[in-house]
Scaffold this motif. Structure first.
Motif, short mmCIF file in Angstrom:
data_model
loop_
_atom_site.label_atom_id
_atom_site.label_comp_id
_atom_site.label_asym_id
_atom_site.label_seq_id
_atom_site.Cartn_x
_atom_site.Cartn_y
_atom_site.Cartn_z
N TYR A 1 -4.17 10.65 2.36
CA TYR A 1 -4.07 9.92 3.13
C TYR A 1 -5.57 9.75 4.06
CZ TYR A 1 0.75 8.88 1.69
OH TYR A 1 2.32 8.88 1.10
N ASP B 1 -9.16 14.21 10.92
CA ASP B 1 -8.57 13.59 11.24
C ASP B 1 -9.17 11.58 10.61
OD1 ASP B 1 -7.03 10.60 12.64
OD2 ASP B 1 -8.00 11.22 14.21
N ASP B 2 -8.43 11.68 9.30
CA ASP B 2 -9.45 11.04 8.43
C ASP B 2 -10.48 11.61 8.03
OD1 ASP B 2 -7.10 8.98 7.89
OD2 ASP B 2 -7.63 7.49 9.43
N GLU C 1 -0.90 14.13 3.06
CA GLU C 1 -1.17 13.38 4.07
C GLU C 1 -2.70 14.32 3.68
OE1 GLU C 1 0.82 12.79 7.07
OE2 GLU C 1 -0.97 12.12 8.09
N GLU D 1 0.07 -1.64 -0.32
CA GLU D 1 0.11 0.33 -0.07
C GLU D 1 0.95 1.54 0.07
OE1 GLU D 1 -3.44 0.14 3.19
OE2 GLU D 1 -2.84 -1.76 3.17
N ASN D 2 0.60 2.13 -0.74
CA ASN D 2 0.78 3.45 -0.29
C ASN D 2 0.28 3.92 0.66
OD1 ASN D 2 2.37 4.08 -2.68
ND2 ASN D 2 0.66 3.77 -3.82
N ASN D 3 0.83 4.15 2.20
CA ASN D 3 0.57 4.57 3.56
C ASN D 3 1.36 4.08 4.12
OD1 ASN D 3 -0.75 4.78 5.84
ND2 ASN D 3 -2.26 3.58 5.03
N GLN E 1 -0.31 17.30 9.76
CA GLN E 1 0.09 18.09 9.52
C GLN E 1 -0.74 19.38 9.73
OE1 GLN E 1 3.26 17.83 8.13
NE2 GLN E 1 3.62 15.64 8.62
N GLU F 1 2.16 13.92 14.32
CA GLU F 1 1.39 12.65 13.21
C GLU F 1 0.57 13.70 12.93
OE1 GLU F 1 0.05 9.49 13.59
OE2 GLU F 1 1.47 8.31 13.77
N HIS G 1 -2.06 0.91 14.10
CA HIS G 1 -2.92 1.68 12.90
C HIS G 1 -4.47 0.76 12.94
CE1 HIS G 1 -3.88 2.30 9.05
NE2 HIS G 1 -2.74 3.02 8.47
N ARG G 2 -5.26 2.19 12.88
CA ARG G 2 -6.59 1.90 13.32
C ARG G 2 -7.46 1.22 12.08
NH1 ARG G 2 -8.39 8.54 12.16
NH2 ARG G 2 -7.53 8.15 14.58
N GLN G 3 -6.59 0.93 11.34
CA GLN G 3 -7.36 0.22 10.01
C GLN G 3 -6.35 -1.67 10.51
OE1 GLN G 3 -5.91 1.35 6.27
NE2 GLN G 3 -7.23 3.09 6.29
N ARG H 1 -4.43 14.70 9.76
CA ARG H 1 -4.28 13.48 9.61
C ARG H 1 -4.42 12.36 9.22
NH1 ARG H 1 -3.01 10.28 15.03
NH2 ARG H 1 -5.16 10.03 15.59
N GLY H 2 -3.95 11.72 8.00
CA GLY H 2 -4.48 10.49 7.45
C GLY H 2 -3.92 9.38 7.51
N THR H 3 -4.44 7.86 7.87
CA THR H 3 -4.30 7.06 7.77
C THR H 3 -4.19 6.13 6.65
OG1 THR H 3 -6.24 5.73 9.22
CG2 THR H 3 -3.92 7.18 10.28
N GLY H 4 -5.13 6.52 5.38
CA GLY H 4 -5.54 5.81 4.76
C GLY H 4 -4.33 5.46 3.74
N SER H 5 -4.27 4.42 2.77
CA SER H 5 -3.45 4.30 1.18
C SER H 5 -4.40 5.30 -0.16
CB SER H 5 -4.03 3.12 1.69
OG SER H 5 -3.41 2.41 1.96
N VAL H 6 -3.49 5.93 -0.68
CA VAL H 6 -3.89 5.71 -1.73
C VAL H 6 -3.50 4.95 -2.78
CG1 VAL H 6 -3.20 7.70 -3.66
CG2 VAL H 6 -2.78 8.26 -1.79
N LYS I 1 1.95 5.53 6.93
CA LYS I 1 1.44 5.31 8.88
C LYS I 1 1.70 3.60 9.10
CE LYS I 1 0.11 9.90 9.92
NZ LYS I 1 -0.20 10.11 8.67
#
Lengths: 127, 601
Positions: free
Chosen positions: B103, B124-125, B100, A27-29, B157, B155, A99-101, B202-207, A31
């Protein structure tokens, strides 16, 4: 062999984290990484980096024996992990990540992907 | 839609309501992202609005390459109707903001209306909230960022304005990552007019990308190509400061309000002085091997700052007569905290000094402040007056075009601007293509759209033929990076092949588009912003595309370009050619067939 960081070289680009997540999770992530990069510009004057040195303290505190030692590397057996986070709290370098996921923590498996991508040679291998 | 987060966040500051909407696939195909999204949103939604009123909108947009595994997918665009120019304005920003935001799940954020009290946007997401910011109001950009990081966590931005943005200075910037700025066109003033102090993400997801294996392969190849380049060390050591002495050697370093392109003391503000005397550490934007940022310390002033980079060295340094890198770094820090764009601030203060030296204004006008080139304390004081809009600072805060109309006495000659935007760091009397690039840049006198000065040197400084062609070519390639959400320096400075970008765009997005298709998108945006100017500013056209009189009438007095200028007749020749090649009429308006070809209204 273990990965070490020379703080004075780090530019904070996070390519290590990006490639770490790409390797561990496809993944591009950044975190989803087992590397920590943070700013200490107004104290130390630059970035700081923390990486896992496979010290094994995480395995020592794991109540279910989910962190196994093999060939110098500690890995999480996710089928045994109960996500109690004792390992996260015990990690002296602060590089076991939640990580929350994800149901279980993220841990460095010494794949060395970060070494090959770091533009400033901050990360290296030592005996 | 791969490569995109898929959502645009709408923040109504008046009501406090937030909502998301899906990114339209046709918008993504035709405008790509970043500056393209921003320009289209401003064009469609900001009509006849006061730039500092609630009807203006502030757009923050990333691109499809932002946050992806490749070199410096790090660029976001802030855009609005500019208070400085009255037309479309934008400023791009590096650091970690674009990635960020992706994400966190957003390709763009559109700020609408105006808050009754100071607020900051918390993301935050999926959790989005407007929170009180009274306690941050009045703080400098870096201080506010540090405050929010201490409160929310490292974390997050942060992007924040300083006092200049709060007080609606027409060249107020938005700061991020303790020293990166969206500097130009007064986007910070628009943010301040909305009482929006900061954005925390803050972003914790993926692209997600269309072809992960291809992205992994091409991205890695791009990064390793840069990592293995022997030229990389220069960037790690010096970053953009190395441009200063080179620029001086070619007669392009703005000196004492652009009276010359040669500064006799350039070594004192150059890369070697920076490295030896103030350097602390090197600092990169997200995913960038080049790491052009340099974090520095001036012990005698007790400050640390990211910078100065080239533009600041040029505009605060030589253009205000400073020959010590310590002074430039100190004043860089002063401007950053106040939230002033160092380009326009250096330009405006140099303008004021020249007005003072020529007796048009006096100590009676400045509140007793004596203005002269090379006086750091006077510069800092005047910057403070501008940011707080006090005394003469209130006049200068509206930019040099406006200040010249207030001061009168022929001071328009000292106002080095186009369309109301202050000229940036390349004195171009010995470089007709660069002069044309400044004159025709869609946001005003910025080097950002077409950095053509190396072409002038290679092809011949006095040559006019071929210059318009080159400027147009660059005006499509360079801003394309702002559509894609990546930095251009890897191509411009290190020669990273454009083919990599052509290859990775379809791998990221799954959109089958050639490089030429992407360039057409960039051309579309360039024409769209021109149409916007025509619609919003009655009478907008050719007369807005001329450099200041100084550059057409006063030969350069010293240095490599001594004796050179670009005459009004030469500018006219260049503009005629430029318009013809662009498919614009003689007044600089896109012709109907051009609009049809580009599918523009």
């Amino acid at each position: 062999m273990k990965i070490v960081a020379d703080n004075s070289r780090c530019s904070g680009c996070k390519l290590c984290q990006l490639t770490c997540a790409l390797t561990l999770f496809n993944e591009n992530n950044p975190k989803k990484t087992a590397i920590k990069v943070w700013s200490e510009h107004f104290t130390e004057g630059g970035y700081r980096v923390a990486v896992c040195d496979q010290c094994g303290e995480c395995a020592d505190v794991c109540p279910t024996g989910a962190i196994l030692h093999e060939d110098g590397v500690y890995r999480i057996d996710t089928s045994k992990c109960t996500n109690c986070l004792l390992c996260v709290r015990a990690c002296p370098s602060g590089v076991m990540y939640v990580h929350r996921q994800l149901r279980t923590p993220i841990k460095c498996v010494s794949c060395e992907a970060c070494l090959g991508i770091c533009p400033t040679h901050t990360l290296s291998l030592v005996e | 839609m791969k490569g995109y987060a898929g959502k645009i966040l709408r923040v109504d500051l008046t009501s406090g309501r937030v909502r998301t909407e899906p990114v339209d696939a046709a918008l993504a195909r035709d405008y790509i992202g970043g500056r393209g999204f921003a320009a289209r949103i401003i064009f469609d939604e900001v009509k006849d609005a006061d730039p500092l009123g609630p009807d203006n909108k502030l757009v923050l947009a990333a691109g499809p390459l932002s946050g992806v595994f490749l070199p410096a997918g790090a660029k976001a665009t802030f855009a609005a109707k500019s208070p400085a120019t009255g037309i479309y304005g934008d400023a791009n920003i590096g650091g970690h903001l674009a990635a960020e935001m992706k994400y966190a799940g957003y390709d763009a954020i559109v700020f609408e209306g105006a808050a009754p009290e100071p607020v900051y946007l918390y993301i935050d997401d999926a959790e989005v909230d407007l929170r009180p910011a009274d306690y941050l109001w009045g703080q400098g950009t870096v201080t506010a960022e540090q405050s929010l990081k201490a409160q929310l966590g490292d974390e997050f931005q942060i992007a924040a304005i300083g006092p200049a943005g709060e007080n609606r200075v027409y060249f107020a910037c938005i700061g991020h990552d303790i020293g990166r700025q969206a500097g130009r066109t007064g986007v910070g003033a628009v943010m301040g007019s909305k009482k929006l102090k900061a954005i925390a993400i803050r972003g914790t997801g993926s692209v997600e990308v269309a072809d992960l294996e291809a992205v992994r392969r091409i991205g890695r190849e791009m990064i390793l190509k840069l990592n293995g380049d022997p030229g990389l060390q220069v960037w790690h050591d010096y970053g953009l400061t190395s441009v200063a002495t080179w620029s001086n050697s070619i007669g392009a370093l703005p000196t004492r309000n652009y009276q010359s392109g040669y500064f006799e003391s350039a070594e004192g503000i150059g890369h070697a002085a920076m490295k030896e005397r103030i350097f602390l550490s090197t600092k990169a934007c997200f995913g960038c091997p080049m790491a052009c940022g340099k974090f520095t310390e001036v012990k005698e002033r007790g400050i640390r700052v990211e910078g100065p980079e080239y533009e600041t060295i040029a505009l605060i340094g030589s253009n205000c007569g400073f020959d010590r890198i310590e002074d430039v770094a100190y004043l860089n820090q002063v401007c950053d905290e106040l939230g002033l764009d160092t380009i326009s601030a250096g330009n405006a203060i140099a303008f004021a000094i020249e007005c003072y030296q020529n007796g048009v204004i006096s100590a009676g006008d400045t509140g007793g402040l004596e203005l002269r080139f090379g006086d750091a304390d006077a510069f800092a004081s005047l910057a403070g007056l501008i940011a707080r809009r006090e005394g003469i600072g209130d006049v200068l805060a509206n930019g040099v075009r406006h200040a010249a109309t207030v001061f009168g006495g022929g001071t328009a000659r000292y106002a080095i601007q186009v369309k109301g935007l202050e000229w940036s760091g390349y004195e171009a009397r010995g470089a007709p293509a660069m002069m044309l690039a400044y004159a025709t840049c869609d946001i005003g006198a910025s080097h950002n759209r077409a950095w053509a000065i190396t072409h002038d040197i290679a092809a011949g400084r006095d040559l006019l033929e071929g210059k318009a062609e080159k400027v147009i070519e660059l005006q499509h390639i360079r801003p394309l990076f702002d559509l894609l959400g990546a930095c251009r320096l890897q191509w411009v400075e290190m020669g990273l092949d454009l083919k990599y970008y052509a290859d990775i765009y379809p791998a990221v997005t799954g959109v089958d588009a050639s490089w030429d298709d992407l360039l057409t998108c960039s051309e579309r945006v360039f024409n769209l912003t021109r149409l916007y100017a025509q619609r919003e500013l009655p009478g907008f056209g050719r007369s807005f595309d001329y450099p200041p009189a100084r550059f057409m009438e006063e030969p350069v007095p010293t240095g490599e370009t001594k004796g050179k200028l670009v005459t009004r007749e030469q500018i006219d020749w260049l503009l005629d050619r430029f318009y013809e090649l662009r498919g614009w009429d003689r007044d600089g308006h896109p012709k109907p067939e051009t609009l049809r070809r580009l599918r523009l209204p």
